[in-house]
Scaffold this motif. Structure first.
Motif, PDB file in Angstrom:
ATOM      1  N   PRO A 180       0.843  -1.202  -0.069  1.00  0.00           N
ATOM      2  CA  PRO A 180       0.013   0.021   0.187  1.00  0.00           C
ATOM      3  C   PRO A 180       0.794   1.155  -0.167  1.00  0.00           C
ATOM      4  N   ASN A 181       2.025   1.124   0.461  1.00  0.00           N
ATOM      5  CA  ASN A 181       2.856   2.526   0.489  1.00  0.00           C
ATOM      6  C   ASN A 181       3.941   2.673  -0.599  1.00  0.00           C
ATOM      7  N   GLY A 182       3.826   2.471  -1.757  1.00  0.00           N
ATOM      8  CA  GLY A 182       4.692   2.454  -2.948  1.00  0.00           C
ATOM      9  C   GLY A 182       4.728   3.897  -3.334  1.00  0.00           C
ATOM     10  N   LYS A 183       5.461   4.330  -4.216  1.00  0.00           N
ATOM     11  CA  LYS A 183       5.673   5.686  -4.808  1.00  0.00           C
ATOM     12  C   LYS A 183       4.395   5.977  -5.937  1.00  0.00           C
ATOM     13  N   THR A 184       3.713   7.061  -5.832  1.00  0.00           N
ATOM     14  CA  THR A 184       2.916   7.448  -6.919  1.00  0.00           C
ATOM     15  C   THR A 184       3.474   7.335  -8.318  1.00  0.00           C
ATOM     16  N   LEU A 185       2.499   6.555  -9.184  1.00  0.00           N
ATOM     17  CA  LEU A 185       3.098   6.092 -10.492  1.00  0.00           C
ATOM     18  C   LEU A 185       2.239   6.767 -11.578  1.00  0.00           C
ATOM     19  N   LYS A 186       0.823   6.354 -11.583  1.00  0.00           N
ATOM     20  CA  LYS A 186      -0.202   6.701 -12.498  1.00  0.00           C
ATOM     21  C   LYS A 186       0.098   6.430 -13.941  1.00  0.00           C
ATOM     22  N   TYR A 187       0.473   5.146 -14.140  1.00  0.00           N
ATOM     23  CA  TYR A 187       0.684   4.552 -15.376  1.00  0.00           C
ATOM     24  C   TYR A 187       0.064   3.669 -15.814  1.00  0.00           C
ATOM     25  N   PHE A 188      -0.281   3.370 -17.226  1.00  0.00           N
ATOM     26  CA  PHE A 188      -0.944   2.041 -17.708  1.00  0.00           C
ATOM     27  C   PHE A 188       0.384   1.187 -17.817  1.00  0.00           C
ATOM     28  N   THR A 189       0.314  -0.078 -17.271  1.00  0.00           N
ATOM     29  CA  THR A 189       1.453  -0.929 -17.190  1.00  0.00           C
ATOM     30  C   THR A 189       1.226  -2.267 -17.869  1.00  0.00           C
ATOM     31  N   ALA A 190       0.223  -2.852 -18.493  1.00  0.00           N
ATOM     32  CA  ALA A 190       0.124  -4.155 -19.065  1.00  0.00           C
ATOM     33  C   ALA A 190      -1.176  -4.215 -19.872  1.00  0.00           C
ATOM     34  N   ILE A 191      -1.221  -5.244 -20.759  1.00  0.00           N
ATOM     35  CA  ILE A 191      -2.359  -5.266 -21.559  1.00  0.00           C
ATOM     36  C   ILE A 191      -2.284  -6.897 -21.781  1.00  0.00           C
ATOM     37  N   GLY A 192      -3.532  -7.384 -21.694  1.00  0.00           N
ATOM     38  CA  GLY A 192      -3.730  -8.601 -21.789  1.00  0.00           C
ATOM     39  C   GLY A 192      -5.261  -9.223 -22.428  1.00  0.00           C
ATOM     40  N   GLN A 193      -5.371 -10.368 -22.860  1.00  0.00           N
ATOM     41  CA  GLN A 193      -6.759 -10.924 -23.210  1.00  0.00           C
ATOM     42  C   GLN A 193      -6.962 -11.942 -22.271  1.00  0.00           C
ATOM     43  N   ILE A 194      -8.263 -12.057 -22.022  1.00  0.00           N
ATOM     44  CA  ILE A 194      -8.652 -13.215 -21.281  1.00  0.00           C
ATOM     45  C   ILE A 194      -8.750 -14.372 -21.766  1.00  0.00           C
ATOM     46  N   LYS A 195      -8.323 -15.497 -21.314  1.00  0.00           N
ATOM     47  CA  LYS A 195      -8.087 -16.630 -21.934  1.00  0.00           C
ATOM     48  C   LYS A 195      -9.630 -17.379 -21.888  1.00  0.00           C
ATOM     49  N   SER A 196      -9.882 -18.223 -20.776  1.00  0.00           N
ATOM     50  CA  SER A 196     -11.027 -19.021 -20.850  1.00  0.00           C
ATOM     51  C   SER A 196     -12.151 -18.121 -20.239  1.00  0.00           C
ATOM     52  N   GLY A 197     -11.973 -17.374 -19.498  1.00  0.00           N
ATOM     53  CA  GLY A 197     -12.831 -16.495 -18.697  1.00  0.00           C
ATOM     54  C   GLY A 197     -13.162 -17.358 -17.551  1.00  0.00           C
ATOM     55  N   GLU A 198     -12.635 -18.351 -17.102  1.00  0.00           N
ATOM     56  CA  GLU A 198     -12.930 -19.346 -16.025  1.00  0.00           C
ATOM     57  C   GLU A 198     -12.403 -18.761 -14.615  1.00  0.00           C
ATOM     58  N   VAL A 199     -13.007 -18.134 -13.662  1.00  0.00           N
ATOM     59  CA  VAL A 199     -12.786 -17.752 -12.510  1.00  0.00           C
ATOM     60  C   VAL A 199     -12.316 -18.819 -11.517  1.00  0.00           C
ATOM     61  N   TYR A 200     -11.252 -18.748 -10.829  1.00  0.00           N
ATOM     62  CA  TYR A 200     -10.979 -19.719  -9.971  1.00  0.00           C
ATOM     63  C   TYR A 200      -9.953 -19.155  -8.640  1.00  0.00           C
ATOM     64  N   PRO A 201     -10.275 -19.801  -7.411  1.00  0.00           N
ATOM     65  CA  PRO A 201      -9.664 -19.747  -6.298  1.00  0.00           C
ATOM     66  C   PRO A 201      -8.143 -19.954  -6.444  1.00  0.00           C
ATOM     67  N   TYR A 202      -7.298 -19.199  -5.649  1.00  0.00           N
ATOM     68  CA  TYR A 202      -5.825 -19.700  -5.499  1.00  0.00           C
ATOM     69  C   TYR A 202      -5.307 -19.244  -4.243  1.00  0.00           C
ATOM     70  N   GLU A 203      -4.989 -20.326  -3.392  1.00  0.00           N
ATOM     71  CA  GLU A 203      -4.664 -20.094  -2.088  1.00  0.00           C
ATOM     72  C   GLU A 203      -3.114 -19.530  -2.104  1.00  0.00           C
ATOM     73  N   MET A 204      -2.943 -18.276  -1.535  1.00  0.00           N
ATOM     74  CA  MET A 204      -1.814 -17.741  -1.617  1.00  0.00           C
ATOM     75  C   MET A 204      -1.315 -18.059  -0.146  1.00  0.00           C
ATOM     76  N   SER A 205      -2.111 -18.052   0.926  1.00  0.00           N
ATOM     77  CA  SER A 205      -1.930 -18.484   2.417  1.00  0.00           C
ATOM     78  C   SER A 205      -3.146 -19.094   2.659  1.00  0.00           C
ATOM     79  N   PRO A 206      -3.242 -19.796   3.966  1.00  0.00           N
ATOM     80  CA  PRO A 206      -4.395 -20.322   4.390  1.00  0.00           C
ATOM     81  C   PRO A 206      -5.432 -19.364   4.799  1.00  0.00           C
ATOM     82  N   GLU A 207      -4.968 -18.025   4.911  1.00  0.00           N
ATOM     83  CA  GLU A 207      -5.656 -16.848   5.444  1.00  0.00           C
ATOM     84  C   GLU A 207      -6.068 -16.045   4.235  1.00  0.00           C
ATOM     85  N   PHE A 208      -5.283 -16.358   3.110  1.00  0.00           N
ATOM     86  CA  PHE A 208      -5.940 -15.313   1.896  1.00  0.00           C
ATOM     87  C   PHE A 208      -6.030 -16.253   0.779  1.00  0.00           C
ATOM     88  N   ILE A 209      -7.169 -16.662   0.215  1.00  0.00           N
ATOM     89  CA  ILE A 209      -7.555 -17.389  -1.084  1.00  0.00           C
ATOM     90  C   ILE A 209      -8.225 -16.388  -2.026  1.00  0.00           C
TER      91      ILE A 209
END
Length: 148
Positions: free
Chosen positions: A53-82
């Motif tokens: 949350p504490n980075g420097k101000t940027l205000k840039y467009f940074t990437a472009i991509g196309q949605i592959k299948s459109g299937e939304v899925y959960p991803y466990e980054m930690s037991p408390e954050f999925i």
């Protein structure tokens, strides 16, 4: 079903993680914004800061991509954050300052408070605005015409 074009608001650091992993994750991992996007839709990332949350101000467009299948899925980054993710094919581009191109964008011209729009974390834009941003990011419009 017609192609839609989206802006996702994510820190630059998190955009790079998504690009490297070929996925999108928005709004602190919520599924709802991702479910609005369908296979073949396009997303451009806007990064207000270098890191959250504490980075420097940027205000840039940074990437472009196309949605592959459109299937939304959960991803466990930690037991408390999925968080939820969707797979994306990213294309080569250069970061571009929002301030340098905002006068060319319809959504900027027609929105009384663009800051509130960005705070949503995810919003749809016109094909015209998408192509304007992509061109300014060094993406060949002819290359995109194959997809759009």
């Amino acid at each position: 079903m017609s192609t839609k074009f989206w802006i996702g608001v994510v820190s630059e650091e998190h955009v790079h993680i998504g690009v490297n992993g070929e996925f999108a994750q928005l709004c602190h991992g919520k599924a709802a914004p991702l479910r609005r996007m369908k296979k073949g839709d396009w997303i451009i990332y806007y990064s207000p800061k270098t890191s959250y949350p504490n980075g420097k101000t940027l205000k840039y467009f940074t990437a472009i991509g196309q949605i592959k299948s459109g299937e939304v899925y959960p991803y466990e980054m930690s037991p408390e954050f999925i968080p939820f993710r969707v797979d994306v094919d990213y294309i080569e581009c250069n970061a571009m300052s929002f301030d340098q191109i905002k006068s060319k964008l319809n959504f900027y011209q027609t929105t009384s408070n663009v800051g509130l729009l960005f705070r949503r974390g995810h919003f749809e834009v016109s094909k015209e605005d998408f192509l304007t941003i992509a061109k300014e990011m060094g993406v060949s419009i002819n290359e995109l015409d194959v997809y759009i």
